[in-house]
Design a protein around this motif. Structure first.
Motif, PDB file in Angstrom:
ATOM      1  N   THR A 167       0.708  -1.232  -0.159  1.00 54.14           N
ATOM      2  CA  THR A 167      -0.126  -0.062   0.061  1.00 54.14           C
ATOM      3  C   THR A 167       0.707   1.036   0.060  1.00 54.14           C
ATOM      4  O   THR A 167       2.124   1.107   0.371  1.00 54.14           O
ATOM      5  N   ARG A 168       0.252   2.281  -0.303  1.00 55.60           N
ATOM      6  CA  ARG A 168       1.052   3.644  -0.383  1.00 55.60           C
ATOM      7  C   ARG A 168       0.040   4.576   0.340  1.00 55.60           C
ATOM      8  O   ARG A 168      -0.997   4.594   0.431  1.00 55.60           O
ATOM      9  N   LEU A 169       0.867   5.477   1.031  1.00 54.30           N
ATOM     10  CA  LEU A 169       0.233   6.689   1.900  1.00 54.30           C
ATOM     11  C   LEU A 169      -0.764   7.397   0.811  1.00 54.30           C
ATOM     12  O   LEU A 169      -0.387   7.593  -0.088  1.00 54.30           O
ATOM     13  N   ALA A 170      -1.932   7.795   1.464  1.00 53.01           N
ATOM     14  CA  ALA A 170      -2.959   8.522   0.557  1.00 53.01           C
ATOM     15  C   ALA A 170      -2.200  10.001   0.386  1.00 53.01           C
ATOM     16  O   ALA A 170      -1.658  10.462   0.950  1.00 53.01           O
ATOM     17  N   HIS A 171      -2.825  10.563  -0.883  1.00 59.79           N
ATOM     18  CA  HIS A 171      -2.306  11.856  -1.025  1.00 59.79           C
ATOM     19  C   HIS A 171      -3.079  13.238  -0.618  1.00 59.79           C
ATOM     20  O   HIS A 171      -3.440  13.751  -1.183  1.00 59.79           O
ATOM     21  N   GLY A 172      -3.161  13.054   0.822  1.00 59.55           N
ATOM     22  CA  GLY A 172      -3.307  13.982   1.459  1.00 59.55           C
ATOM     23  C   GLY A 172      -1.803  14.730   1.574  1.00 59.55           C
ATOM     24  O   GLY A 172      -1.539  15.665   2.003  1.00 59.55           O
ATOM     25  N   THR A 186      -2.147  15.116   9.572  1.00 62.48           N
ATOM     26  CA  THR A 186      -2.291  14.892   8.203  1.00 62.48           C
ATOM     27  C   THR A 186      -1.695  13.371   7.872  1.00 62.48           C
ATOM     28  O   THR A 186      -2.268  12.781   7.155  1.00 62.48           O
ATOM     29  N   LEU A 187      -0.683  13.402   8.683  1.00 63.31           N
ATOM     30  CA  LEU A 187       0.220  12.094   8.381  1.00 63.31           C
ATOM     31  C   LEU A 187      -0.763  10.704   8.661  1.00 63.31           C
ATOM     32  O   LEU A 187      -0.694   9.640   8.264  1.00 63.31           O
ATOM     33  N   ALA A 188      -1.622  11.175   9.835  1.00 64.92           N
ATOM     34  CA  ALA A 188      -2.521   9.892  10.505  1.00 64.92           C
ATOM     35  C   ALA A 188      -3.537   9.571   9.385  1.00 64.92           C
ATOM     36  O   ALA A 188      -3.946   8.548   9.276  1.00 64.92           O
ATOM     37  N   THR A 189      -3.998  10.678   8.705  1.00 70.54           N
ATOM     38  CA  THR A 189      -5.124  10.617   7.756  1.00 70.54           C
ATOM     39  C   THR A 189      -4.646   9.950   6.673  1.00 70.54           C
ATOM     40  O   THR A 189      -5.183   9.099   5.742  1.00 70.54           O
ATOM     41  N   ALA A 190      -3.392  10.323   6.254  1.00 70.00           N
ATOM     42  CA  ALA A 190      -2.571   9.758   4.985  1.00 70.00           C
ATOM     43  C   ALA A 190      -2.567   8.319   5.215  1.00 70.00           C
ATOM     44  O   ALA A 190      -2.473   7.253   4.347  1.00 70.00           O
ATOM     45  N   LEU A 191      -2.071   7.853   6.306  1.00 69.23           N
ATOM     46  CA  LEU A 191      -1.842   6.281   6.678  1.00 69.23           C
ATOM     47  C   LEU A 191      -3.453   5.604   6.791  1.00 69.23           C
ATOM     48  O   LEU A 191      -3.133   4.637   6.128  1.00 69.23           O
ATOM     49  N   LYS A 192      -4.124   6.347   7.510  1.00 68.69           N
ATOM     50  CA  LYS A 192      -5.506   5.632   7.453  1.00 68.69           C
ATOM     51  C   LYS A 192      -6.093   5.292   5.976  1.00 68.69           C
ATOM     52  O   LYS A 192      -6.636   4.382   5.657  1.00 68.69           O
ATOM     53  N   ALA A 193      -6.103   6.526   5.105  1.00 72.00           N
ATOM     54  CA  ALA A 193      -6.469   6.310   4.066  1.00 72.00           C
ATOM     55  C   ALA A 193      -5.756   5.450   2.889  1.00 72.00           C
ATOM     56  O   ALA A 193      -5.716   5.835   1.725  1.00 72.00           O
ATOM     57  N   ARG A 194      -4.714   4.738   3.130  1.00 72.99           N
ATOM     58  CA  ARG A 194      -3.571   4.310   2.353  1.00 72.99           C
ATOM     59  C   ARG A 194      -4.453   3.483   1.384  1.00 72.99           C
ATOM     60  O   ARG A 194      -5.283   2.627   1.665  1.00 72.99           O
ATOM     61  N   ARG A 195      -3.994   3.160   0.341  1.00 74.71           N
ATOM     62  CA  ARG A 195      -4.457   2.411  -0.807  1.00 74.71           C
ATOM     63  C   ARG A 195      -3.297   1.472  -1.569  1.00 74.71           C
ATOM     64  O   ARG A 195      -2.306   1.806  -1.489  1.00 74.71           O
ATOM     65  N   ALA A 196      -3.870   0.570  -2.468  1.00 75.14           N
ATOM     66  CA  ALA A 196      -3.132  -0.439  -3.197  1.00 75.14           C
ATOM     67  C   ALA A 196      -2.204   0.181  -3.792  1.00 75.14           C
ATOM     68  O   ALA A 196      -2.431   1.318  -4.491  1.00 75.14           O
TER      69      ALA A 196
END
Ligand SMILES: [Zn+2]
Length: 197
Positions: A167-172, A186-196
């Motif tokens: 997975t990759r961190l989401a682009h927030g 922001t980092l927490a959100t990017a981690l939670k919303a990570r995607r394939a």
């Protein structure tokens, strides 16, 4: 002007990131003026750090023990590996207290421009960790720079055969942004919303 010691100090300080010759001169003078309050404690801290701190043989983190205190912590999920470019990114993740798995520190990114290939990075050790089994997910948290993206895709190729989800961190995460500059939310959100990947 002097026996060369001051020039040597300025030259060495000038090799630090973010310090040009002019700031190196300013820092050198400041240190020399604050000999007891700053220069001596700093030189002792540098000597002690150089003596005691080593890269972790498992993940590449810097610590006084090997394996590092994160790799040795049984409460941390060994099935979850977060791949970061460097130790300052690991520090950013740890500051946010948002990640309970373990890390793998690459020591940089692939860069055609700077002549950095896979052998210059801590990639073989990552492949061995994943090949050893027990890993459920690899989160690739390289920065959203061109080199960071290139590195992420290279890792996806190298780790493809193991059937472990990447997975990759989401682009927030802003393009060109580095983890160390993100606020913890922001980092927490990017981690939670990570995607394939
Ligand atoms: Zn470690």
């Amino acid at each position: 002007m002097n026996g060369g010691e001051i020039e040597r100090l300025i030259h060495l300080l000038g090799r630090l990131p973010g310090l040009g010759p002019r700031s190196a001169r300013r820092v050198a003078l400041h240190l020399l003026k604050k000999r007891e309050a700053l220069m001596q404690p700093l030189s002792e801290a540098l000597a002690e750090a150089a003596r005691a701190i080593r890269p972790c043989s498992v993940c590449g983190n810097l610590d006084t023990v090997d394996p590092c205190s994160i790799c040795a912590d049984p409460r941390r999920d060994s099935g979850l590996i977060c791949v970061v470019e460097d130790v300052d990114d690991l520090w950013a993740m740890e500051r946010g207290k948002i990640f309970t798995g373990r890390y793998h520190v690459l020591g940089g990114t692939l860069s055609a421009l700077d002549g950095v290939g896979p052998d210059e990075l801590n990639i073989a050790a990552l492949v061995r960790r994943v090949a050893a089994g027990g890993v459920r997910e690899v989160i690739v948290a390289t920065n959203a720079t061109v080199d960071g993206q290139t590195t992420a895709h290279y890792l996806a190729e190298r780790l493809g055969e193991f059937n472990v989800p990447l997975t990759r961190l989401a682009h927030g995460v802003p393009v060109g942004g580095e983890l160390d500059w993100l606020d913890d939310g922001t980092l927490a959100t990017a981690l939670k919303a990570r995607r394939a990947l």
